[in-house]
Design a protein around this motif. Sequence first.
Motif, PDB file in Angstrom:
ATOM      1  N   PRO A  45      -8.615   0.533 -41.507  1.00 51.84           N
ATOM      2  CA  PRO A  45      -7.477   1.092 -42.258  1.00 51.84           C
ATOM      3  C   PRO A  45      -6.911   2.346 -41.605  1.00 51.84           C
ATOM      4  N   ALA A  46      -5.588   2.452 -41.659  1.00 51.25           N
ATOM      5  CA  ALA A  46      -4.877   3.623 -41.134  1.00 51.25           C
ATOM      6  C   ALA A  46      -3.712   3.932 -42.068  1.00 51.25           C
ATOM      7  N   PRO A  47      -3.354   5.196 -42.222  1.00 46.24           N
ATOM      8  CA  PRO A  47      -2.203   5.532 -43.068  1.00 46.24           C
ATOM      9  C   PRO A  47      -0.907   5.051 -42.439  1.00 46.24           C
ATOM     10  N   LEU A  48       0.108   4.854 -43.260  1.00 49.87           N
ATOM     11  CA  LEU A  48       1.398   4.366 -42.755  1.00 49.87           C
ATOM     12  C   LEU A  48       2.061   5.377 -41.820  1.00 49.87           C
ATOM     13  N   SER A  49       1.609   6.613 -41.849  1.00 50.22           N
ATOM     14  CA  SER A  49       2.148   7.631 -40.933  1.00 50.22           C
ATOM     15  C   SER A  49       1.820   7.311 -39.480  1.00 50.22           C
ATOM     16  N   LYS A  50       0.890   6.381 -39.245  1.00 52.53           N
ATOM     17  CA  LYS A  50       0.542   5.977 -37.879  1.00 52.53           C
ATOM     18  C   LYS A  50       1.472   4.885 -37.338  1.00 52.53           C
ATOM     19  N   LEU A  51       2.438   4.447 -38.154  1.00 53.75           N
ATOM     20  CA  LEU A  51       3.418   3.473 -37.676  1.00 53.75           C
ATOM     21  C   LEU A  51       4.492   4.183 -36.858  1.00 53.75           C
ATOM     22  N   CYS A  52       4.911   3.533 -35.789  1.00 54.47           N
ATOM     23  CA  CYS A  52       6.039   4.009 -34.979  1.00 54.47           C
ATOM     24  C   CYS A  52       6.969   2.811 -34.804  1.00 54.47           C
ATOM     25  N   ILE A  53       8.104   2.851 -35.479  1.00 54.87           N
ATOM     26  CA  ILE A  53       8.965   1.673 -35.584  1.00 54.87           C
ATOM     27  C   ILE A  53      10.235   1.838 -34.762  1.00 54.87           C
ATOM     28  N   GLY A  54      10.470   0.877 -33.868  1.00 58.44           N
ATOM     29  CA  GLY A  54      11.706   0.830 -33.097  1.00 58.44           C
ATOM     30  C   GLY A  54      12.796   0.129 -33.890  1.00 58.44           C
ATOM     31  N   LEU A  55      14.007   0.647 -33.812  1.00 57.59           N
ATOM     32  CA  LEU A  55      15.152   0.138 -34.574  1.00 57.59           C
ATOM     33  C   LEU A  55      16.170  -0.440 -33.602  1.00 57.59           C
ATOM     34  N   GLU A  56      16.429  -1.747 -33.708  1.00 59.57           N
ATOM     35  CA  GLU A  56      17.220  -2.458 -32.698  1.00 59.57           C
ATOM     36  C   GLU A  56      18.140  -3.465 -33.378  1.00 59.57           C
ATOM     37  N   CYS A  57      19.251  -3.789 -32.717  1.00 61.64           N
ATOM     38  CA  CYS A  57      20.115  -4.874 -33.204  1.00 61.64           C
ATOM     39  C   CYS A  57      20.629  -5.682 -32.019  1.00 61.64           C
ATOM     40  N   GLY A  58      21.000  -6.929 -32.284  1.00 66.95           N
ATOM     41  CA  GLY A  58      21.531  -7.796 -31.238  1.00 66.95           C
ATOM     42  C   GLY A  58      22.188  -9.005 -31.865  1.00 66.95           C
ATOM     43  N   GLY A  59      23.264  -9.491 -31.273  1.00 68.53           N
ATOM     44  CA  GLY A  59      24.007 -10.576 -31.894  1.00 68.53           C
ATOM     45  C   GLY A  59      24.518 -10.134 -33.258  1.00 68.53           C
ATOM     46  N   SER A  60      25.078  -8.922 -33.300  1.00 66.89           N
ATOM     47  CA  SER A  60      25.515  -8.354 -34.584  1.00 66.89           C
ATOM     48  C   SER A  60      26.801  -9.008 -35.065  1.00 66.89           C
ATOM     49  N   ASP A  61      27.015  -8.949 -36.385  1.00 68.10           N
ATOM     50  CA  ASP A  61      28.243  -9.481 -36.974  1.00 68.10           C
ATOM     51  C   ASP A  61      28.840  -8.454 -37.937  1.00 68.10           C
ATOM     52  N   GLY A  62      29.917  -8.851 -38.596  1.00 65.26           N
ATOM     53  CA  GLY A  62      30.618  -7.938 -39.489  1.00 65.26           C
ATOM     54  C   GLY A  62      29.847  -7.550 -40.734  1.00 65.26           C
ATOM     55  N   PHE A  63      28.728  -8.223 -41.007  1.00 63.05           N
ATOM     56  CA  PHE A  63      27.879  -7.870 -42.140  1.00 63.05           C
ATOM     57  C   PHE A  63      26.698  -6.986 -41.738  1.00 63.05           C
ATOM     58  N   SER A  64      26.423  -6.880 -40.446  1.00 60.01           N
ATOM     59  CA  SER A  64      25.233  -6.150 -39.997  1.00 60.01           C
ATOM     60  C   SER A  64      25.198  -4.724 -40.518  1.00 60.01           C
ATOM     61  N   THR A  98      48.430  -7.927 -51.616  1.00 59.43           N
ATOM     62  CA  THR A  98      48.692  -9.330 -51.274  1.00 59.43           C
ATOM     63  C   THR A  98      48.433  -9.529 -49.786  1.00 59.43           C
ATOM     64  N   LEU A  99      47.576 -10.476 -49.470  1.00 57.69           N
ATOM     65  CA  LEU A  99      47.163 -10.677 -48.074  1.00 57.69           C
ATOM     66  C   LEU A  99      48.280 -11.306 -47.257  1.00 57.69           C
ATOM     67  N   ILE A 100      48.577 -10.697 -46.131  1.00 56.12           N
ATOM     68  CA  ILE A 100      49.591 -11.202 -45.210  1.00 56.12           C
ATOM     69  C   ILE A 100      49.028 -12.353 -44.382  1.00 56.12           C
ATOM     70  N   ASN A 101      47.720 -12.281 -44.127  1.00 56.89           N
ATOM     71  CA  ASN A 101      47.048 -13.270 -43.271  1.00 56.89           C
ATOM     72  C   ASN A 101      45.841 -13.864 -43.982  1.00 56.89           C
ATOM     73  N   GLU A 102      45.352 -14.973 -43.454  1.00 57.30           N
ATOM     74  CA  GLU A 102      44.040 -15.458 -43.864  1.00 57.30           C
ATOM     75  C   GLU A 102      42.995 -14.499 -43.295  1.00 57.30           C
ATOM     76  N   ILE A 103      42.026 -14.124 -44.116  1.00 58.27           N
ATOM     77  CA  ILE A 103      40.989 -13.190 -43.683  1.00 58.27           C
ATOM     78  C   ILE A 103      39.646 -13.906 -43.759  1.00 58.27           C
ATOM     79  N   LYS A 104      39.026 -14.102 -42.618  1.00 57.25           N
ATOM     80  CA  LYS A 104      37.711 -14.719 -42.588  1.00 57.25           C
ATOM     81  C   LYS A 104      36.651 -13.728 -43.084  1.00 57.25           C
ATOM     82  N   ALA A 105      35.595 -14.246 -43.694  1.00 56.89           N
ATOM     83  CA  ALA A 105      34.481 -13.395 -44.093  1.00 56.89           C
ATOM     84  C   ALA A 105      34.000 -12.578 -42.898  1.00 56.89           C
ATOM     85  N   LYS A 106      33.649 -11.328 -43.130  1.00 53.19           N
ATOM     86  CA  LYS A 106      33.177 -10.345 -42.148  1.00 53.19           C
ATOM     87  C   LYS A 106      34.319  -9.580 -41.485  1.00 53.19           C
TER      88      LYS A 106
END
Length: 547
Positions: free
Chosen positions: A301-320, A34-42
């Motif tokens: 054409p080039a194989p997908l092995s030639k991809l170099c992908i940077g992984l970044e986040c910003g303005g993150s939320d509780g669902f990120s 039973t929730l004691i408080n209101e819980i906002k999404a995220k």
Amino acid sequence: MKKVIQINSLDNVLVALKDLKSGETIEHEDKSITLINEIKAKHKFTIQEIDIGEHILMYGTVVGKALKNLPAGAAITTENIEHATNTFDAKRGSYSWKAPDVSKFTNRTFNGYHRKDGQVGTGNYWLVIPLVFCENRNVDIIKHAFLEELGFAKPNPFKNLVKQMKETITISGPDKIESLSFENAANTGDSRFFDNVDGIKFLTHQGGCGGTRQDAEMLCALIAGYLNNPNVAGGTILSLGCQNAQVALLEKRLNQINPQFSKPLVILEQQKEGTETALLTKAITKTFLGMAEANLEQRKPAPLSKLCIGLECGGSDGFSGISANPTLGHVSDILSALGGKTILAEFPELCGVEQELINRCEQESSAEKFAGLMKAYAGVAEKVGSGFDMNPSPGNIKDGLITDAIKSAGAAKKGGSSPIMDVLDYGEYVQKPGLNLLCTPGNDVESTTGLAGSGANIILFTTGLGTPTGNPITPVIKVSSNSELAAKMPDIIDFDTGKIITGEKSIEESGEQLMEMIIKVASGEVQPKAVILGQDDFIPWKRGVSL
């Protein structure tokens, strides 16, 4: 749609997937809460009673400590918990990994620009950049000389708005101005003089002299990385001559990254050339000829092995950490299995998951380097009265990321589950296929700037709140953690993972669909919104305290 989710079976909190009312009863496994408080999404609430001093667990790890006794069903807030993490030490045991099924992508290709060193670009840009801030004005002069004449200028539709306001205030007075209707339509037309050159990019900065020698060395390493990035066909470097960031230092760094560097490169020093007119005439002439040479390159054409992908986040939320970041993690695992490269950055947002990452390092030396960088970075921050625990922004906290450890545990999901093949300091260039860790700040632009400088030819950027950030040479694909954001800000969002939250799509399905978009962007078939909007953000890290 489910109301809540327990991310890991060890967690003692649940995440609300939708707004929950105080007094509402939540059924979870064999418990009625039973929730004691209101819980906002995220936001999160306790599954069981948690005593003062006990740890809060999310993602199966410590993310906080209770500041008071918490009953089951209590919302966790900045008032009742504080940042806490597990300690970390040396690499423990061996790490085993089950690669995902990549049969859908094994024989796939993208159309890219093949460089002589074996790298393949997803774009073909000419770069103009100063070694010192004294040359910013000259870079701007060259910029205004080139952009419109070569068809690279992006029209400013807001000029028409100002024109309308001038006419309105003249005829009807200021009271009528706010009633004007104006739509900012993005221009996607293409009138380039050089068909195979995707753009000429002008980068300015405030470094190169007056700071520490280490800052000058870092700037030269970063610029060398940009020149070596496969998305860059060649470059023009303007130097004053007397600054800390000397041409010789840039050439040394470039040779360290790539001893066989062979792209066309124009380097000019104002104190050698004499007048500004002489400098600018030579710079513009040689740059134009260099771009003509770059225009001879064509996508192949080039194989997908030639991809170099940077992984970044910003303005993150509780669902990120539940939707967008795990989607990137699945993409990272796919690329690792295909022999491509991925780079996970933002060290302040890996606080609390260090031991997990250390254990995933393939080499002991990489584990030691990561631990050393994390401790040194944290130590510098603490020395000036800050710390990683101060990383979450007001927006993060409002949307459920109330400690840095909660934010970090979710942010680390961008790196998937593959082994970590190498650890890079800021300004170091990626060499090894698989997942790499790169020491950057959590600051969005300083981090994306570093990712491009380390060789990323695509950057994936997750956001839950909306962040208008791009990069001058590397396409940035924006991935939203929730569908509300994608609907609210369609001008900056490229890909929506909100259906993971509603249960309509799995992380694996989302990751594979994002891979399809990546292939189209890498081939020049689709332009991300950041490219369309001309979001060419470039901020070198000066190695001070930046969270």
